[in-house]
Design a protein around this motif. Structure first.
Motif, PDB file in Angstrom:
ATOM      1  N   MET A   1       7.216 -41.735 -84.510  1.00 57.27           N
ATOM      2  CA  MET A   1       5.624 -42.043 -85.334  1.00 57.27           C
ATOM      3  C   MET A   1       5.751 -43.234 -86.369  1.00 57.27           C
ATOM      4  O   MET A   1       7.640 -42.680 -87.283  1.00 57.27           O
ATOM      5  N   GLU A   2       5.967 -44.218 -86.767  1.00 60.67           N
ATOM      6  CA  GLU A   2       6.087 -44.912 -88.397  1.00 60.67           C
ATOM      7  C   GLU A   2       5.567 -44.737 -89.282  1.00 60.67           C
ATOM      8  O   GLU A   2       4.407 -44.971 -89.375  1.00 60.67           O
ATOM      9  N   ILE A   3       6.291 -44.319 -90.108  1.00 62.64           N
ATOM     10  CA  ILE A   3       5.416 -44.591 -91.446  1.00 62.64           C
ATOM     11  C   ILE A   3       6.707 -45.093 -92.899  1.00 62.64           C
ATOM     12  O   ILE A   3       7.492 -44.794 -92.789  1.00 62.64           O
ATOM     13  N   ASN A   4       5.548 -46.037 -93.053  1.00 62.61           N
ATOM     14  CA  ASN A   4       7.056 -46.926 -94.918  1.00 62.61           C
ATOM     15  C   ASN A   4       7.442 -47.313 -93.506  1.00 62.61           C
ATOM     16  O   ASN A   4       8.473 -47.617 -94.413  1.00 62.61           O
ATOM     17  N   GLY A   5       7.593 -48.144 -92.628  1.00 63.86           N
ATOM     18  CA  GLY A   5       8.561 -48.937 -91.783  1.00 63.86           C
ATOM     19  C   GLY A   5      10.010 -48.076 -91.355  1.00 63.86           C
ATOM     20  O   GLY A   5      10.403 -48.788 -90.296  1.00 63.86           O
ATOM     21  N   PHE A   6       9.986 -46.972 -91.295  1.00 67.95           N
ATOM     22  CA  PHE A   6      10.537 -46.219 -90.461  1.00 67.95           C
ATOM     23  C   PHE A   6      10.050 -45.025 -89.599  1.00 67.95           C
ATOM     24  O   PHE A   6       9.100 -44.498 -89.866  1.00 67.95           O
ATOM     25  N   GLU A   7      10.949 -45.269 -88.944  1.00 68.51           N
ATOM     26  CA  GLU A   7      10.781 -43.955 -87.680  1.00 68.51           C
ATOM     27  C   GLU A   7      11.156 -42.624 -87.661  1.00 68.51           C
ATOM     28  O   GLU A   7      12.692 -42.295 -88.107  1.00 68.51           O
ATOM     29  N   GLU A  11       8.913 -33.789 -84.625  1.00 67.55           N
ATOM     30  CA  GLU A  11       8.778 -32.372 -85.621  1.00 67.55           C
ATOM     31  C   GLU A  11       9.477 -32.983 -87.004  1.00 67.55           C
ATOM     32  O   GLU A  11       8.959 -31.518 -87.793  1.00 67.55           O
ATOM     33  N   GLU A  12      10.075 -33.393 -87.293  1.00 70.93           N
ATOM     34  CA  GLU A  12      10.014 -33.939 -88.381  1.00 70.93           C
ATOM     35  C   GLU A  12       8.773 -34.384 -89.482  1.00 70.93           C
ATOM     36  O   GLU A  12       8.416 -33.624 -90.255  1.00 70.93           O
ATOM     37  N   VAL A  13       7.728 -34.655 -88.623  1.00 70.95           N
ATOM     38  CA  VAL A  13       6.859 -35.061 -89.934  1.00 70.95           C
ATOM     39  C   VAL A  13       5.788 -33.305 -89.473  1.00 70.95           C
ATOM     40  O   VAL A  13       5.507 -33.824 -90.535  1.00 70.95           O
ATOM     41  N   GLU A  59     -11.180 -34.708 -85.516  1.00 68.04           N
ATOM     42  CA  GLU A  59     -10.345 -35.534 -84.690  1.00 68.04           C
ATOM     43  C   GLU A  59      -9.920 -36.215 -85.515  1.00 68.04           C
ATOM     44  O   GLU A  59      -9.028 -37.067 -85.174  1.00 68.04           O
ATOM     45  N   GLU A  60     -10.327 -36.078 -87.028  1.00 68.02           N
ATOM     46  CA  GLU A  60      -9.739 -36.526 -87.949  1.00 68.02           C
ATOM     47  C   GLU A  60      -8.549 -36.297 -88.578  1.00 68.02           C
ATOM     48  O   GLU A  60      -7.993 -36.874 -88.730  1.00 68.02           O
ATOM     49  N   THR A  61      -8.555 -34.791 -88.052  1.00 73.01           N
ATOM     50  CA  THR A  61      -7.584 -33.764 -88.668  1.00 73.01           C
ATOM     51  C   THR A  61      -6.554 -34.107 -87.328  1.00 73.01           C
ATOM     52  O   THR A  61      -5.504 -33.310 -87.478  1.00 73.01           O
ATOM     53  N   TYR A  62      -6.471 -34.977 -87.046  1.00 73.04           N
ATOM     54  CA  TYR A  62      -5.188 -35.476 -86.230  1.00 73.04           C
ATOM     55  C   TYR A  62      -3.726 -35.382 -86.673  1.00 73.04           C
ATOM     56  O   TYR A  62      -3.813 -36.015 -87.532  1.00 73.04           O
ATOM     57  N   TRP A  63      -2.774 -34.578 -86.680  1.00 74.34           N
ATOM     58  CA  TRP A  63      -1.670 -34.605 -87.110  1.00 74.34           C
ATOM     59  C   TRP A  63      -0.742 -35.923 -87.527  1.00 74.34           C
ATOM     60  O   TRP A  63      -0.742 -35.966 -88.872  1.00 74.34           O
ATOM     61  N   ALA A  64      -1.404 -36.933 -86.721  1.00 72.12           N
ATOM     62  CA  ALA A  64      -0.521 -38.225 -86.899  1.00 72.12           C
ATOM     63  C   ALA A  64      -1.002 -39.098 -88.165  1.00 72.12           C
ATOM     64  O   ALA A  64      -0.424 -39.642 -89.302  1.00 72.12           O
TER      65      ALA A  64
END
Length: 81
Positions: A1-7, A11-13, A59-64
């Protein structure tokens, strides 16, 4: 997934969410499909939710989604002086 422009890999997230106090729980939800008259068919699906404390999985607490809210930093224009 992308966070702050980085993939980042899932597992890391998930590990980062756990580090800041979230629990990852799997929860069943249902999508209702309307059929003839007033009948509905329930279609179950599973989501992994990130919850804190006694918070209920939704559904709003989906991990992503939680990860984006937790770790995404707004890009702001810095002052020149």
């Amino acid at each position: 997934m992308e966070i702050n422009g980085f993939e980042y890999p899932k597992e890391e997230v998930v590990a980062a969410l756990k580090k800041v106090g979230y629990r990852i729980v799997s929860h069943s939800f249902y999508h209702e499909e309307h059929i003839h008259g007033s009948r509905f068919i329930k279609h179950p699906y599973e989501l992994e939710c990130a919850v804190k404390g006694d918070q209920e999985p939704t559904e709003e607490t989906y991990w992503a989604e939680v990860a984006k809210k937790e770790f995404e930093k707004p890009i702001v224009k810095p002052p020149l002086v």
